[in-house]
Enzyme design. Structure first.
Site, PDB file in Angstrom:
ATOM      1  N   GLU A   1      73.511  38.389 -10.491  1.00  0.00           N
ATOM      2  CA  GLU A   1      72.403  37.644 -11.094  1.00  0.00           C
ATOM      3  C   GLU A   1      72.666  37.358 -12.572  1.00  0.00           C
ATOM      4  OE1 GLU A   1      68.931  39.952 -10.035  1.00  0.00           O
ATOM      5  OE2 GLU A   1      69.102  39.300  -7.940  1.00  0.00           O
TER       6      GLU A   1
ATOM      7  N   CYS B   1      74.580  34.440  -4.530  1.00  0.00           N
ATOM      8  CA  CYS B   1      74.355  35.367  -3.420  1.00  0.00           C
ATOM      9  C   CYS B   1      75.661  36.061  -3.022  1.00  0.00           C
ATOM     10  CB  CYS B   1      73.847  34.608  -2.198  1.00  0.00           C
ATOM     11  SG  CYS B   1      72.239  33.839  -2.391  1.00  0.00           S
TER      12      CYS B   1
ATOM     13  N   CYS C   1      70.536  32.751   2.946  1.00  0.00           N
ATOM     14  CA  CYS C   1      69.701  31.637   2.467  1.00  0.00           C
ATOM     15  C   CYS C   1      70.333  30.310   2.927  1.00  0.00           C
ATOM     16  CB  CYS C   1      69.569  31.685   0.944  1.00  0.00           C
ATOM     17  SG  CYS C   1      71.037  31.084   0.066  1.00  0.00           S
TER      18      CYS C   1
ATOM     19  N   CYS D   1      73.773  29.395   1.415  1.00  0.00           N
ATOM     20  CA  CYS D   1      74.871  30.199   1.981  1.00  0.00           C
ATOM     21  C   CYS D   1      75.197  29.760   3.403  1.00  0.00           C
ATOM     22  CB  CYS D   1      74.525  31.684   1.926  1.00  0.00           C
ATOM     23  SG  CYS D   1      74.546  32.326   0.232  1.00  0.00           S
TER      24      CYS D   1
ATOM     25  N   ASN E   1      75.883  40.142  -4.619  1.00  0.00           N
ATOM     26  CA  ASN E   1      75.138  39.183  -5.442  1.00  0.00           C
ATOM     27  C   ASN E   1      75.279  39.540  -6.912  1.00  0.00           C
ATOM     28  OD1 ASN E   1      73.478  41.413  -4.672  1.00  0.00           O
ATOM     29  ND2 ASN E   1      71.617  40.295  -5.164  1.00  0.00           N
TER      30      ASN E   1
ATOM     31  N   GLU F   1      76.921  36.409  -0.073  1.00  0.00           N
ATOM     32  CA  GLU F   1      77.696  35.667   0.928  1.00  0.00           C
ATOM     33  C   GLU F   1      78.645  34.673   0.255  1.00  0.00           C
ATOM     34  OE1 GLU F   1      74.467  36.229   0.846  1.00  0.00           O
ATOM     35  OE2 GLU F   1      73.526  36.080   2.824  1.00  0.00           O
TER      36      GLU F   1
HETATM   37  N1  THU Z   1      70.516  37.161  -1.955  1.00  0.00           N
HETATM   38  C1  THU Z   1      71.767  37.312  -1.421  1.00  0.00           C
HETATM   39  O1  THU Z   1      72.719  37.718  -2.113  1.00  0.00           O
HETATM   40  N2  THU Z   1      71.929  36.987  -0.119  1.00  0.00           N
HETATM   41  C2  THU Z   1      70.926  36.676   0.733  1.00  0.00           C
HETATM   42  O2  THU Z   1      71.180  36.488   1.913  1.00  0.00           O
HETATM   43  C3  THU Z   1      69.553  36.568   0.242  1.00  0.00           C
HETATM   44  C4  THU Z   1      69.384  36.644  -1.226  1.00  0.00           C
HETATM   45  C5  THU Z   1      70.312  37.573  -3.345  1.00  0.00           C
HETATM   46  C6  THU Z   1      70.045  36.498  -4.338  1.00  0.00           C
HETATM   47  C7  THU Z   1      69.315  37.270  -5.423  1.00  0.00           C
HETATM   48  O3  THU Z   1      70.279  37.909  -6.251  1.00  0.00           O
HETATM   49  C8  THU Z   1      68.572  38.344  -4.660  1.00  0.00           C
HETATM   50  O4  THU Z   1      69.207  38.453  -3.404  1.00  0.00           O
HETATM   51  C9  THU Z   1      67.088  38.073  -4.456  1.00  0.00           C
HETATM   52  O5  THU Z   1      66.890  36.803  -3.937  1.00  0.00           O
END
Ligand code: THU
Length: 139
Positions: A49, A58, A91, A94, A47, A60
Site C-alpha cells: 500500500e 494487490c 478484485c 486482478c 499487497n 495477485e
Molecule cells: N487486496 C489484495 O491484495 N488482493 C485482493 O484480492 C483483495 C484486496 C488488497 C488491496 C489493499 O491493499 C487491501 O487488500 C484492502 O483492499
C-alpha cells in the site's frame, strides 16, 4: 485445470508466507499470493500500500508482475491467502491481469481454515473477458 495436491500445498504455504511480508498499514488487510507458472516455477507476492491509497497494488498483481519480470508468460494457477474467516476472491483488476497470462488459470482462495477454501476457473470469475482477441479486429 487440476494441480497435484503437493503442489497446491506448496503454493498455499508460499502465499501464506508472502502475506507475512505484506505492507498494509492503511487497510490492515494483508494478502499473499503465489503463482504457479506453466514451467512449474512458483512466484509469490504480497499487497503493498501507499499513503496515496490509489497507488497500492494487490498481492495477485504483485505476484504476477514479479513472475512476468522473471520471464514467465503463462500461468497455470494462482493461490490467494488471507487471514480471514472467509476466503477472499481477487478484485476485478486482478481478474483481468490473471486472464492476460492464464485464460485457463485455476484460482484458489484460501485461509487458515481448510473448510473455507474455494476453487474457481478464471473464466468463472471473469466471464466474457476482454483480451487480445478483441484487438485482432482493429482497422
Ligand atoms: N487486496 C489484495 O491484495 N488482493 C485482493 O484480492 C483483495 C484486496 C488488497 C488491496 C489493499 O491493499 C487491501 O487488500 C484492502 O483492499
Amino acid at each position: 485445470m487440476t494441480i497435484a495436491s503437493a503442489t497446491l500445498a506448496e503454493l498455499k504455504r508460499c502465499a501464506r508466507d508472502a502475506a507475512t511480508r505484506a505492507y498494509a498499514p492503511y487497510s490492515r488487510f494483508p494478502v499473499g499470493a503465489a503463482v504457479l507458472a506453466a514451467d512449474g516455477t512458483i512466484h509469490a507476492g504480497a499487497n503493498v500500500e501507499n499513503a496515496s491509497y490509489g497507488l497500492s497494488i494487490c498481492a495477485e498483481r504483485a505476484a504476477i508482475f514479479h513472475a512476468v519480470a522473471q520471464g514467465i508468460r503463462q500461468i497455470a494457477a494462482i493461490v490467494v491467502y488471507t487471514p480471514t474467516p472467509a476466503a477472499t476472491t481477487p478484485c476485478g483488476a486482478c481478474r483481468q491481469v490473471i486472464h492476460e497470462f492464464g485464460s485457463g488459470a485455476l484460482v484458489v482462495c484460501c485461509t487458515d481454515n481448510e473448510q473455507a477454501e474455494r476453487h474457481y476457473a478464471i473464466a468463472e470469475l471473469l466471464p466474457v473477458a476482454f483480451s487480445t482477441d478483441a484487438l485482432a479486429g482493429r482497422r
